[in-house]
Design a protein around this motif. Structure first.
Motif, PDB file in Angstrom:
ATOM      1  N   PHE A   9     -14.188   5.251 -24.789  1.00  0.00           N
ATOM      2  CA  PHE A   9     -15.586   4.851 -24.829  1.00  0.00           C
ATOM      3  C   PHE A   9     -16.349   5.430 -23.643  1.00  0.00           C
ATOM      4  N   LYS A  10     -15.739   5.311 -22.460  1.00  0.00           N
ATOM      5  CA  LYS A  10     -16.395   5.829 -21.253  1.00  0.00           C
ATOM      6  C   LYS A  10     -16.624   7.335 -21.351  1.00  0.00           C
ATOM      7  N   ASN A  11     -15.609   8.036 -21.860  1.00  0.00           N
ATOM      8  CA  ASN A  11     -15.762   9.483 -22.028  1.00  0.00           C
ATOM      9  C   ASN A  11     -16.867   9.797 -23.023  1.00  0.00           C
ATOM     10  N   GLY A  12     -16.935   9.013 -24.090  1.00  0.00           N
ATOM     11  CA  GLY A  12     -17.978   9.215 -25.093  1.00  0.00           C
ATOM     12  C   GLY A  12     -19.365   9.042 -24.516  1.00  0.00           C
ATOM     13  N   VAL A  13     -19.512   8.043 -23.670  1.00  0.00           N
ATOM     14  CA  VAL A  13     -20.815   7.795 -23.053  1.00  0.00           C
ATOM     15  C   VAL A  13     -21.208   8.977 -22.163  1.00  0.00           C
ATOM     16  N   LYS A  14     -20.238   9.487 -21.409  1.00  0.00           N
ATOM     17  CA  LYS A  14     -20.503  10.638 -20.536  1.00  0.00           C
ATOM     18  C   LYS A  14     -20.920  11.857 -21.346  1.00  0.00           C
ATOM     19  N   LYS A  15     -20.204  12.052 -22.447  1.00  0.00           N
ATOM     20  CA  LYS A  15     -20.433  13.213 -23.302  1.00  0.00           C
ATOM     21  C   LYS A  15     -21.823  13.174 -23.938  1.00  0.00           C
ATOM     22  N   HIS A  16     -22.312  11.985 -24.174  1.00  0.00           N
ATOM     23  CA  HIS A  16     -23.604  11.850 -24.862  1.00  0.00           C
ATOM     24  C   HIS A  16     -24.639  11.256 -23.913  1.00  0.00           C
ATOM     25  N   SER A  17     -24.707  11.827 -22.705  1.00  0.00           N
ATOM     26  CA  SER A  17     -25.557  11.242 -21.670  1.00  0.00           C
ATOM     27  C   SER A  17     -27.038  11.281 -22.042  1.00  0.00           C
ATOM     28  N   SER A  18     -27.410  12.183 -22.966  1.00  0.00           N
ATOM     29  CA  SER A  18     -28.822  12.275 -23.348  1.00  0.00           C
ATOM     30  C   SER A  18     -29.319  11.002 -24.033  1.00  0.00           C
ATOM     31  N   ILE A  19     -28.407  10.240 -24.626  1.00  0.00           N
ATOM     32  CA  ILE A  19     -28.847   9.004 -25.283  1.00  0.00           C
ATOM     33  C   ILE A  19     -28.286   7.770 -24.579  1.00  0.00           C
ATOM     34  N   ASN A  20     -27.991   7.939 -23.293  1.00  0.00           N
ATOM     35  CA  ASN A  20     -27.450   6.834 -22.499  1.00  0.00           C
ATOM     36  C   ASN A  20     -28.247   5.545 -22.612  1.00  0.00           C
TER      37      ASN A  20
END
Ligand SMILES: [Zn+2]
Length: 107
Positions: A9-20
């Protein structure tokens, strides 16, 4: 409420930082009403919930209160369920719809 985030989940959030921001909003909403916002999954994903962040982009989570209520904790892939309090929410995975389901099986 006890909140856990998986490394996926954490990696996913980092990967999609544009929609943080969207992600953060949705996470807050899920924490305040996990059952109301989550769509229960079936089959191999029994016990898991999904909630859309935007079109075709979802969060997958577990709510241990529900794992137990259903008596499903033996078949639900909530690996350390017995070590968690009832009001534990685990954010398992996040990402584009299809990919996220595939990731989650590994967990
Ligand atoms: Zn659980």
């Amino acid at each position: 409420m006890n909140i856990k985030f998986s490394s996926d989940f954490k990696n996913g959030v980092k990967k999609h930082s544009s929609i943080n921001k969207n992600i953060q909003n949705k996470v807050d909403m899920i924490i305040s009403d996990p059952i109301g916002l989550g769509e229960p999954l079936k089959g191999n994903f029994r016990g898991f919930y999904s909630a859309p962040v935007k079109k075709n982009f979802i969060i997958i989570f577990l709510y241990c209160y529900v794992c137990r209520k259903k008596g499903d904790n033996n078949i639900v892939l909530c690996n350390d369920c017995q070590d968690c309090l009832d009001d534990t929410i685990k954010f398992v995975a996040i990402g584009p719809h299809d990919k996220t389901y595939a990731t989650k099986i590994k967990q």
